[in-house]
Motif scaffolding. Structure first.
Motif, PDB file in Angstrom:
ATOM      1  N   TRP A  13     -27.769  17.954  46.628  1.00 45.89           N
ATOM      2  CA  TRP A  13     -28.999  17.793  46.034  1.00 45.89           C
ATOM      3  C   TRP A  13     -29.206  17.312  44.650  1.00 45.89           C
ATOM      4  O   TRP A  13     -29.953  16.488  44.436  1.00 45.89           O
ATOM      5  CB  TRP A  13     -29.818  19.275  46.046  1.00 45.89           C
ATOM      6  N   ASP A  48     -28.080  19.193  51.617  1.00 41.75           N
ATOM      7  CA  ASP A  48     -29.171  20.118  51.288  1.00 41.75           C
ATOM      8  C   ASP A  48     -30.592  19.510  51.926  1.00 41.75           C
ATOM      9  O   ASP A  48     -30.367  18.891  53.128  1.00 41.75           O
ATOM     10  CB  ASP A  48     -29.197  19.745  49.606  1.00 41.75           C
ATOM     11  N   ASP A  49     -31.662  19.451  51.381  1.00 42.86           N
ATOM     12  CA  ASP A  49     -32.908  19.296  51.931  1.00 42.86           C
ATOM     13  C   ASP A  49     -33.023  17.635  52.342  1.00 42.86           C
ATOM     14  O   ASP A  49     -32.120  16.981  51.863  1.00 42.86           O
ATOM     15  CB  ASP A  49     -34.111  19.482  51.006  1.00 42.86           C
ATOM     16  N   TYR A  90     -28.962  22.852  55.373  1.00 42.25           N
ATOM     17  CA  TYR A  90     -30.056  23.671  54.974  1.00 42.25           C
ATOM     18  C   TYR A  90     -31.265  23.774  55.706  1.00 42.25           C
ATOM     19  O   TYR A  90     -31.454  22.681  56.478  1.00 42.25           O
ATOM     20  CB  TYR A  90     -30.435  22.592  53.488  1.00 42.25           C
ATOM     21  N   CYS A  98     -38.740  23.068  51.064  1.00 44.15           N
ATOM     22  CA  CYS A  98     -39.551  22.578  49.886  1.00 44.15           C
ATOM     23  C   CYS A  98     -40.029  21.184  49.847  1.00 44.15           C
ATOM     24  O   CYS A  98     -40.809  20.904  49.086  1.00 44.15           O
ATOM     25  CB  CYS A  98     -38.410  23.039  48.706  1.00 44.15           C
ATOM     26  N   ALA A  99     -39.029  20.451  50.441  1.00 45.51           N
ATOM     27  CA  ALA A  99     -39.617  18.955  50.402  1.00 45.51           C
ATOM     28  C   ALA A  99     -40.444  18.593  51.710  1.00 45.51           C
ATOM     29  O   ALA A  99     -40.553  17.261  51.962  1.00 45.51           O
ATOM     30  CB  ALA A  99     -38.324  17.845  50.515  1.00 45.51           C
ATOM     31  N   LYS A 124     -27.642  27.069  53.948  1.00 43.29           N
ATOM     32  CA  LYS A 124     -28.345  27.473  52.683  1.00 43.29           C
ATOM     33  C   LYS A 124     -29.931  27.432  53.307  1.00 43.29           C
ATOM     34  O   LYS A 124     -30.522  26.569  53.871  1.00 43.29           O
ATOM     35  CB  LYS A 124     -28.254  26.317  51.622  1.00 43.29           C
ATOM     36  N   ASP A 126     -33.745  28.244  52.341  1.00 39.07           N
ATOM     37  CA  ASP A 126     -34.661  28.417  51.009  1.00 39.07           C
ATOM     38  C   ASP A 126     -35.790  29.105  51.138  1.00 39.07           C
ATOM     39  O   ASP A 126     -35.904  29.853  52.379  1.00 39.07           O
ATOM     40  CB  ASP A 126     -34.927  26.692  50.496  1.00 39.07           C
ATOM     41  N   CYS A 159     -31.710  31.205  49.246  1.00 43.30           N
ATOM     42  CA  CYS A 159     -31.991  30.552  47.883  1.00 43.30           C
ATOM     43  C   CYS A 159     -33.519  30.944  47.809  1.00 43.30           C
ATOM     44  O   CYS A 159     -34.244  30.138  47.836  1.00 43.30           O
ATOM     45  CB  CYS A 159     -31.993  29.305  48.248  1.00 43.30           C
ATOM     46  N   TRP A 161     -34.228  32.281  44.583  1.00 42.50           N
ATOM     47  CA  TRP A 161     -34.440  31.915  43.178  1.00 42.50           C
ATOM     48  C   TRP A 161     -34.843  33.214  42.316  1.00 42.50           C
ATOM     49  O   TRP A 161     -35.337  33.266  41.247  1.00 42.50           O
ATOM     50  CB  TRP A 161     -35.781  31.183  42.844  1.00 42.50           C
ATOM     51  N   ARG A 179     -29.488  32.927  45.407  1.00 44.19           N
ATOM     52  CA  ARG A 179     -29.773  32.635  44.161  1.00 44.19           C
ATOM     53  C   ARG A 179     -30.524  33.241  43.323  1.00 44.19           C
ATOM     54  O   ARG A 179     -31.447  33.929  43.919  1.00 44.19           O
ATOM     55  CB  ARG A 179     -30.468  31.064  44.371  1.00 44.19           C
ATOM     56  N   ASP A 183     -34.205  26.703  39.702  1.00 41.41           N
ATOM     57  CA  ASP A 183     -33.369  25.437  40.068  1.00 41.41           C
ATOM     58  C   ASP A 183     -32.700  25.253  38.555  1.00 41.41           C
ATOM     59  O   ASP A 183     -33.364  25.234  37.485  1.00 41.41           O
ATOM     60  CB  ASP A 183     -34.207  24.295  40.466  1.00 41.41           C
ATOM     61  N   ASP A 214     -26.558  28.571  40.759  1.00 40.99           N
ATOM     62  CA  ASP A 214     -27.118  27.362  41.431  1.00 40.99           C
ATOM     63  C   ASP A 214     -25.998  26.183  41.048  1.00 40.99           C
ATOM     64  O   ASP A 214     -25.049  26.519  40.435  1.00 40.99           O
ATOM     65  CB  ASP A 214     -28.349  26.888  40.504  1.00 40.99           C
ATOM     66  N   MET A 215     -26.157  25.311  41.700  1.00 41.40           N
ATOM     67  CA  MET A 215     -25.034  24.104  41.663  1.00 41.40           C
ATOM     68  C   MET A 215     -24.871  23.647  40.158  1.00 41.40           C
ATOM     69  O   MET A 215     -25.790  23.669  39.399  1.00 41.40           O
ATOM     70  CB  MET A 215     -25.533  22.796  42.665  1.00 41.40           C
TER      71      MET A 215
HETATM   72  C1  GLA Z   1     -35.580  24.078  46.114  1.00 46.86           C
HETATM   73  C2  GLA Z   1     -34.068  24.856  45.836  1.00 46.86           C
HETATM   74  C3  GLA Z   1     -33.146  23.519  45.515  1.00 46.86           C
HETATM   75  C4  GLA Z   1     -33.172  22.569  46.534  1.00 46.86           C
HETATM   76  C5  GLA Z   1     -34.434  22.071  46.858  1.00 46.86           C
HETATM   77  C6  GLA Z   1     -34.550  21.121  48.167  1.00 46.86           C
HETATM   78  O1  GLA Z   1     -36.039  23.746  44.717  1.00 46.86           O
HETATM   79  O2  GLA Z   1     -33.993  25.714  44.854  1.00 46.86           O
HETATM   80  O3  GLA Z   1     -31.594  24.130  45.249  1.00 46.86           O
HETATM   81  O4  GLA Z   1     -32.657  22.898  47.706  1.00 46.86           O
HETATM   82  O5  GLA Z   1     -35.241  23.077  46.846  1.00 46.86           O
HETATM   83  O6  GLA Z   1     -35.948  20.832  48.233  1.00 46.86           O
END
Ligand code: GLA
Length: 373
Positions: A13, A48-49, A90, A98-99, A124, A126, A159, A161, A179, A183, A214-215
């Motif tokens: 990501w 990821d996404d 993901y 999220c996308a 993962k 979300d 995830c 948050w 998480r 982010d 987080d990453m």
């Molecule tokens: C969220 C997650 C991020 C990533 C994006 C992908 O914001 O917290 O780590 O995975 O979605 O859309």
């Protein structure tokens, strides 16, 4: 499955976001092995996404985007496995990721089955587009139940948050990491904010379900999807990596490791610092002398690690009497001290250690308990 150490790997990501495809995954797998990352402990390669089509197929199965993954996901997983790595993907507890790609809400069992057939080892999950009437805890439990019954060990990486007081319920779900913050971005204030949030929840970290900070943005230098302006300085990247390791967060790299220079590799592959992260005891850190940025953590082999994080914009000193660490004079013990970033051996100290730390710098000291007579 019970995960005993914070998972380590690389996630697409931070650098690639929606520009992820099979060629990049294959190249990253090669780099992880050829450049020594796997040997240093980074074993998961996670997409990821933005990897799927916008619609499920007629059977309700999620479909990899054929332009990005022309050979399907099993071929990708097979390649990743052939390199000795594990493969992650993901999804989301909500209706969409999220996308805006299909989420797993009410498709948990079919998705778990699909991922198992592809050879996925890590999911993962979300928190976007969660129906407001549904509890997050219930949805993570539902996917964990589906994974536990899919016939393959798949690590669940939650995830959410830190939303909805995640720390209070996450251990009921079967997630192996969660998480604990919003982010990360490749700027100093983001690292400082995540550290400050962690100060309130580090007690919840422990083997089996790790606080995920987080990453990593180490080495992004302002490039990629979460890169901003110039990114961090080398010193700040060291502090970032020190914080994540000292608190035992999963270490998921997010930078473009194809172009990492020697300084960045020396951070990401510092065996001594990684060893803090991966220590099997997971004892809770504590503040020394009531100073909110001076910390100690007792290791499984009897060593003590001291961390001084200078998040301020001016230099600072530190003063650590060993009596604060459980070594009174009557113990007849002192500490043999090594600085983990400089490699310098500071010798044996009897009663205390003092020193200075530059702005945004971290000092990490690994201390061995020795007799001092
Ligand atoms: C969220 C997650 C991020 C990533 C994006 C992908 O914001 O917290 O780590 O995975 O979605 O859309």
């Amino acid at each position: 499955m019970v995960v005993k150490r914070p998972p380590m790997g690389w996630n697409s990501w931070n650098t690639f976001a929606d520009k992820i495809d099979e060629n990049i995954v294959r190249t990253m797998a090669d780099v992880m092995v050829d450049e020594g990352y796997l040997a240093a402990g980074y074993e998961y390669l996670v997409i990821d996404d933005c990897w799927s089509l916008r619609e499920r197929d007629a059977q309700g199965r999620i479909v990899p985007n054929p332009e990005k993954f022309p050979n399907g996901m099993k071929a990708v997983a097979d390649y990743v496995h052939s390199k000795g790595l594990k493969f992650g993907i993901y999804s989301c507890v909500g209706n969409y990721t999220c996308a805006g790609f299909p989420g797993s809400f009410e498709y948990e069992f079919i998705d778990a089955q699909t991922f198992a057939e592809w050879g996925v080892d890590f999911l993962k999950l979300d928190y976007c587009y969660k129906p407001v009437s549904e509890q997050g805890a219930k949805l993570y439990r539902r996917m964990a139940l589906a994974l536990d019954n899919c016939g393959r060990d798949i690590l669940l990486s939650a995830c959410s948050w830190g939303a909805d007081e995640t720390h209070r319920w996450i251990k009921s779900t079967g997630s192996s990491m969660w998480r604990s913050t919003g982010d990360v971005f490749d700027k100093w204030s983001s690292i400082r904010d995540i550290y400050n949030i962690q100060k309130g929840i580090y007690e919840y970290n422990g083997a089996g379900c790790f606080n995920d900070m987080d990453m990593l943005v180490v080495g992004m230098y302002g490039k990629g999807h979460v890169g901003l302006e110039q990114g961090l300085t080398l010193e700040e990247y060291r502090t970032h990596f020190s914080i994540w390791s000292f608190f035992g967060s999963p270490l998921m790299m997010g930078s473009d490791i194809r172009s990492a220079d020697d300084d960045i590799k020396a951070i990401l592959q510092n065996r001594d610092v990684i060893a803090l992260d991966q220590d099997s005891a997971y004892r809770q850190p504590y503040n020394v002398n009531g100073d909110p940025d001076v910390w100690a953590r007792h290791m499984d082999n009897g060593d003590i690690v001291l961390a001084i994080f200078n998040m301020g914009d001016n230099g600072r000193g530190y003063f650590i009497p060993f009596s604060e660490l459980g070594l009174g004079r009557a113990s007849g013990r002192g500490l043999e001290i090594r600085n983990l970033w400089t490699g310098e051996n500071l010798g044996v100290k009897k009663e205390l250690i003092t020193g200075g730390v530059n702005a945004h710098e971290t000092v990490l000291l690994r201390c061995k308990v020795v007799e001092v007579g």
